[in-house]
Design a protein around this motif. Structure first.
Motif, PDB file in Angstrom:
ATOM      1  N   ASP A 334      28.295   5.315  -1.399  1.00  0.00           N
ATOM      2  CA  ASP A 334      26.862   5.264  -1.726  1.00  0.00           C
ATOM      3  C   ASP A 334      26.635   4.787  -3.155  1.00  0.00           C
ATOM      4  O   ASP A 334      25.741   3.972  -3.411  1.00  0.00           O
ATOM      5  CB  ASP A 334      26.234   6.648  -1.543  1.00  0.00           C
ATOM      6  N   GLU A 335      27.440   5.294  -4.081  1.00  0.00           N
ATOM      7  CA  GLU A 335      27.268   4.918  -5.485  1.00  0.00           C
ATOM      8  C   GLU A 335      27.503   3.430  -5.703  1.00  0.00           C
ATOM      9  O   GLU A 335      26.861   2.804  -6.551  1.00  0.00           O
ATOM     10  CB  GLU A 335      28.227   5.728  -6.357  1.00  0.00           C
ATOM     11  N   LEU A 336      28.418   2.856  -4.951  1.00  0.00           N
ATOM     12  CA  LEU A 336      28.695   1.430  -5.108  1.00  0.00           C
ATOM     13  C   LEU A 336      27.459   0.586  -4.841  1.00  0.00           C
ATOM     14  O   LEU A 336      27.245  -0.442  -5.478  1.00  0.00           O
ATOM     15  CB  LEU A 336      29.822   0.997  -4.153  1.00  0.00           C
ATOM     16  N   PHE A 337      26.638   1.027  -3.905  1.00  0.00           N
ATOM     17  CA  PHE A 337      25.465   0.238  -3.509  1.00  0.00           C
ATOM     18  C   PHE A 337      24.166   0.696  -4.169  1.00  0.00           C
ATOM     19  O   PHE A 337      23.225  -0.077  -4.302  1.00  0.00           O
ATOM     20  CB  PHE A 337      25.301   0.288  -1.981  1.00  0.00           C
ATOM     21  N   ASP A 338      24.109   1.965  -4.562  1.00  0.00           N
ATOM     22  CA  ASP A 338      22.862   2.511  -5.090  1.00  0.00           C
ATOM     23  C   ASP A 338      22.750   2.387  -6.594  1.00  0.00           C
ATOM     24  O   ASP A 338      21.739   2.774  -7.175  1.00  0.00           O
ATOM     25  CB  ASP A 338      22.740   3.992  -4.708  1.00  0.00           C
ATOM     26  N   TYR A 339      23.769   1.868  -7.248  1.00  0.00           N
ATOM     27  CA  TYR A 339      23.815   1.865  -8.711  1.00  0.00           C
ATOM     28  C   TYR A 339      22.803   0.910  -9.331  1.00  0.00           C
ATOM     29  O   TYR A 339      22.203   1.206 -10.347  1.00  0.00           O
ATOM     30  CB  TYR A 339      25.230   1.495  -9.167  1.00  0.00           C
ATOM     31  N   LEU A 340      22.603  -0.272  -8.713  1.00  0.00           N
ATOM     32  CA  LEU A 340      21.882  -1.345  -9.391  1.00  0.00           C
ATOM     33  C   LEU A 340      20.367  -1.174  -9.378  1.00  0.00           C
ATOM     34  O   LEU A 340      19.714  -1.345 -10.404  1.00  0.00           O
ATOM     35  CB  LEU A 340      22.262  -2.692  -8.759  1.00  0.00           C
ATOM     36  N   TYR A 341      19.799  -0.852  -8.220  1.00  0.00           N
ATOM     37  CA  TYR A 341      18.339  -0.816  -8.086  1.00  0.00           C
ATOM     38  C   TYR A 341      17.828   0.608  -7.868  1.00  0.00           C
ATOM     39  O   TYR A 341      18.511   1.435  -7.264  1.00  0.00           O
ATOM     40  CB  TYR A 341      17.899  -1.674  -6.892  1.00  0.00           C
ATOM     41  N   ALA A 342      16.620   0.877  -8.358  1.00  0.00           N
ATOM     42  CA  ALA A 342      15.991   2.167  -8.079  1.00  0.00           C
ATOM     43  C   ALA A 342      15.765   2.311  -6.572  1.00  0.00           C
ATOM     44  O   ALA A 342      15.963   3.379  -5.998  1.00  0.00           O
ATOM     45  CB  ALA A 342      14.666   2.281  -8.834  1.00  0.00           C
ATOM     46  N   GLU A 343      15.364   1.221  -5.932  1.00  0.00           N
ATOM     47  CA  GLU A 343      15.204   1.170  -4.474  1.00  0.00           C
ATOM     48  C   GLU A 343      16.109   0.062  -3.947  1.00  0.00           C
ATOM     49  O   GLU A 343      15.851  -1.119  -4.197  1.00  0.00           O
ATOM     50  CB  GLU A 343      13.747   0.890  -4.095  1.00  0.00           C
ATOM     51  N   PRO A 344      17.177   0.392  -3.243  1.00  0.00           N
ATOM     52  CA  PRO A 344      18.109  -0.634  -2.753  1.00  0.00           C
ATOM     53  C   PRO A 344      17.396  -1.665  -1.883  1.00  0.00           C
ATOM     54  O   PRO A 344      16.482  -1.337  -1.121  1.00  0.00           O
ATOM     55  CB  PRO A 344      19.128   0.172  -1.932  1.00  0.00           C
ATOM     56  N   THR A 345      17.801  -2.909  -2.004  1.00  0.00           N
ATOM     57  CA  THR A 345      17.226  -3.990  -1.196  1.00  0.00           C
ATOM     58  C   THR A 345      17.690  -3.858   0.249  1.00  0.00           C
ATOM     59  O   THR A 345      18.737  -3.260   0.523  1.00  0.00           O
ATOM     60  CB  THR A 345      17.645  -5.351  -1.756  1.00  0.00           C
ATOM     61  N   PRO A 346      16.941  -4.419   1.203  1.00  0.00           N
ATOM     62  CA  PRO A 346      17.362  -4.348   2.611  1.00  0.00           C
ATOM     63  C   PRO A 346      18.775  -4.896   2.834  1.00  0.00           C
ATOM     64  O   PRO A 346      19.536  -4.358   3.640  1.00  0.00           O
ATOM     65  CB  PRO A 346      16.305  -5.209   3.322  1.00  0.00           C
ATOM     66  N   ASN A 347      19.115  -5.955   2.115  1.00  0.00           N
ATOM     67  CA  ASN A 347      20.443  -6.541   2.280  1.00  0.00           C
ATOM     68  C   ASN A 347      21.537  -5.560   1.850  1.00  0.00           C
ATOM     69  O   ASN A 347      22.572  -5.420   2.513  1.00  0.00           O
ATOM     70  CB  ASN A 347      20.558  -7.838   1.470  1.00  0.00           C
ATOM     71  N   LEU A 348      21.302  -4.864   0.740  1.00  0.00           N
ATOM     72  CA  LEU A 348      22.281  -3.877   0.280  1.00  0.00           C
ATOM     73  C   LEU A 348      22.377  -2.696   1.240  1.00  0.00           C
ATOM     74  O   LEU A 348      23.461  -2.149   1.461  1.00  0.00           O
ATOM     75  CB  LEU A 348      21.914  -3.390  -1.124  1.00  0.00           C
ATOM     76  N   VAL A 349      21.260  -2.298   1.806  1.00  0.00           N
ATOM     77  CA  VAL A 349      21.264  -1.203   2.779  1.00  0.00           C
ATOM     78  C   VAL A 349      22.128  -1.583   3.974  1.00  0.00           C
ATOM     79  O   VAL A 349      22.953  -0.782   4.448  1.00  0.00           O
ATOM     80  CB  VAL A 349      19.833  -0.865   3.224  1.00  0.00           C
ATOM     81  N   ARG A 350      21.974  -2.825   4.475  1.00  0.00           N
ATOM     82  CA  ARG A 350      22.775  -3.279   5.620  1.00  0.00           C
ATOM     83  C   ARG A 350      24.254  -3.325   5.259  1.00  0.00           C
ATOM     84  O   ARG A 350      25.109  -2.917   6.055  1.00  0.00           O
ATOM     85  CB  ARG A 350      22.296  -4.668   6.072  1.00  0.00           C
ATOM     86  N   GLN A 351      24.559  -3.816   4.066  1.00  0.00           N
ATOM     87  CA  GLN A 351      25.956  -3.891   3.652  1.00  0.00           C
ATOM     88  C   GLN A 351      26.576  -2.505   3.545  1.00  0.00           C
ATOM     89  O   GLN A 351      27.730  -2.292   3.956  1.00  0.00           O
ATOM     90  CB  GLN A 351      26.061  -4.621   2.306  1.00  0.00           C
TER      91      GLN A 351
END
Length: 368
Positions: A334-351
């Protein structure tokens, strides 16, 4: 004018600045902005960086760290380029080989270790330390440095922003765009190029036709200087001039630091395939740490016991930083994907969902 004559003329116009000879003797008066105690502090930084760099190389070979970009041999460029900056008011924009400059600015070794061990939290500089995260794309950070310098100018501040790149980083368009923008808007940016002669395995001769990188400054109407990147006093002198120019509204400077990395481009390549042992030994004879040590010893303010104590202290402190970094919990998926944006982008959520499903399936097979 033939090519040889033109080359000699360019080298005359852009001489390599030197203050200390390879054997530690002054070639010009010691810069008056440096106190004797600061010279020892500069030397301490270089020793700590050498110990840290070699330890990181060993950690990677032991499988305790991912791919690493060593900088042994370039300590004078790293320390000299950042030492005179104000950590809380100026900025640096480093590449993957400028963690030495980051540490001089105030980024702890443990942060740098965490980054190379795969924890993105290591990119977060402490409060009051203006060091941007390491940039992997080549030369993009130069535009960011110019932007920061421009922002400082718009706010009426005497901000200096240093953008780092290697000789290979002068080929992408970002390098030229950064120089052009910095020149036109007369911002307090310093583009610091560490010319270590090889862009991975590509030598200067296959990277550009010009005899120097510094001469490119002429096309943008800004100062361009060359400096012996193995001579920390020369790097400090050149940076002092560039910083004063930037602070006083004189605009940007292009600095070409002529240096050499002793090791590979990264731990994924073998420099013996594109460099000779003779070339390596020639540059090791100009070692930046040994050069300053000889000068300090000749002044009578530095003994062999002082030197031994410093190296031992460096080893102990680096070992403590390694132990601290390795004791920290590894980042979750989770931290790998949630680090960059306050609200993860749809593309990051799918990844993230894909990776978690893949790992769960892999663990299930291993468990079965």
């Amino acid at each position: 004018m033939d090519v040889r004559t033109a080359t000699l003329e360019v080298e005359r116009l852009f001489p390599v600045r030197q203050v200390l000879s390879a054997d530690g003797k002054l070639l010009e008066p010691l810069p008056d902005f440096l106190a004797p105690q600061q010279l020892k502090d500069v030397y301490r930084h270089m020793v700590f960086l050498r110990v840290f760099d070699q330890r990181c190389l060993n950690l990677q070979r032991q499988g305790r760290m991912g791919t690493f970009a060593p900088f042994s041999g370039q300590e004078a460029s790293q320390v000299g380029s950042a030492y005179l900056l104000r950590p809380d008011r100026d900025w640096i924009f480093p590449t993957y080989r400028d963690h030495g400059a980051m540490h001089v600015m105030g980024v702890p070794f443990v942060n740098i270790l965490r980054y190379f061990m795969g924890d993105e939290k290591g990119s977060r500089a402490p409060e009051g330390v203006n060091a941007f995260p390491i940039s992997i794309p080549i030369a993009t950070q130069l535009l960011h440095a110019v932007g920061a310098a421009w922002a400082g100018k718009l706010r009426g501040e005497d901000t200096v922003a240093v953008g780092y790149a290697g000789d290979g980083g002068t080929s992408p368009g970002d390098f030229h765009e950064a120089l052009n923008f910095a020149a036109v808007f007369n911002v307090g940016a310093i583009i610091f190029i560490q010319n270590n002669r090889y862009a991975i395995s590509t030598p200067n001769s296959r990277q550009f036709k010009t005899p120097t990188i510094a001469q490119r400054a002429l096309a943008y109407g800004i100062p361009g200087v060359r400096v012996d990147g193995q001579d920390v006093l020369a790097v400090l002198a050149v940076m002092h001039e560039a910083i004063e120019r930037a602070r006083s509204g004189g605009g940007p400077t292009l600095v070409e630091s002529v240096t050499f990395r002793y090791g590979p481009h990264t731990t994924s390549d073998d420099p013996k395939r594109y460099r000779t042992q003779e070339e390596l030994e020639e540059w090791q004879a100009r070692d930046p740490i040994e050069r300053l040590r000889r000068y300090l010893s000749a002044q009578g303010g530095w003994s062999d016991s002082d030197d031994e104590a410093l190296w031992e202290s460096a080893r102990e402190q680096v070992a403590a930083a390694v132990a601290e970094a390795e004791a920290m919990p590894r980042p979750s998926v989770d931290e790998l994907f949630d680090y960059l944006y306050a609200e993860p982008t749809p593309n990051l959520v799918r990844q993230k969902e894909y990776l978690k499903a893949y790992l769960a399936k892999k663990e299930g097979k291993l468990g079965g």
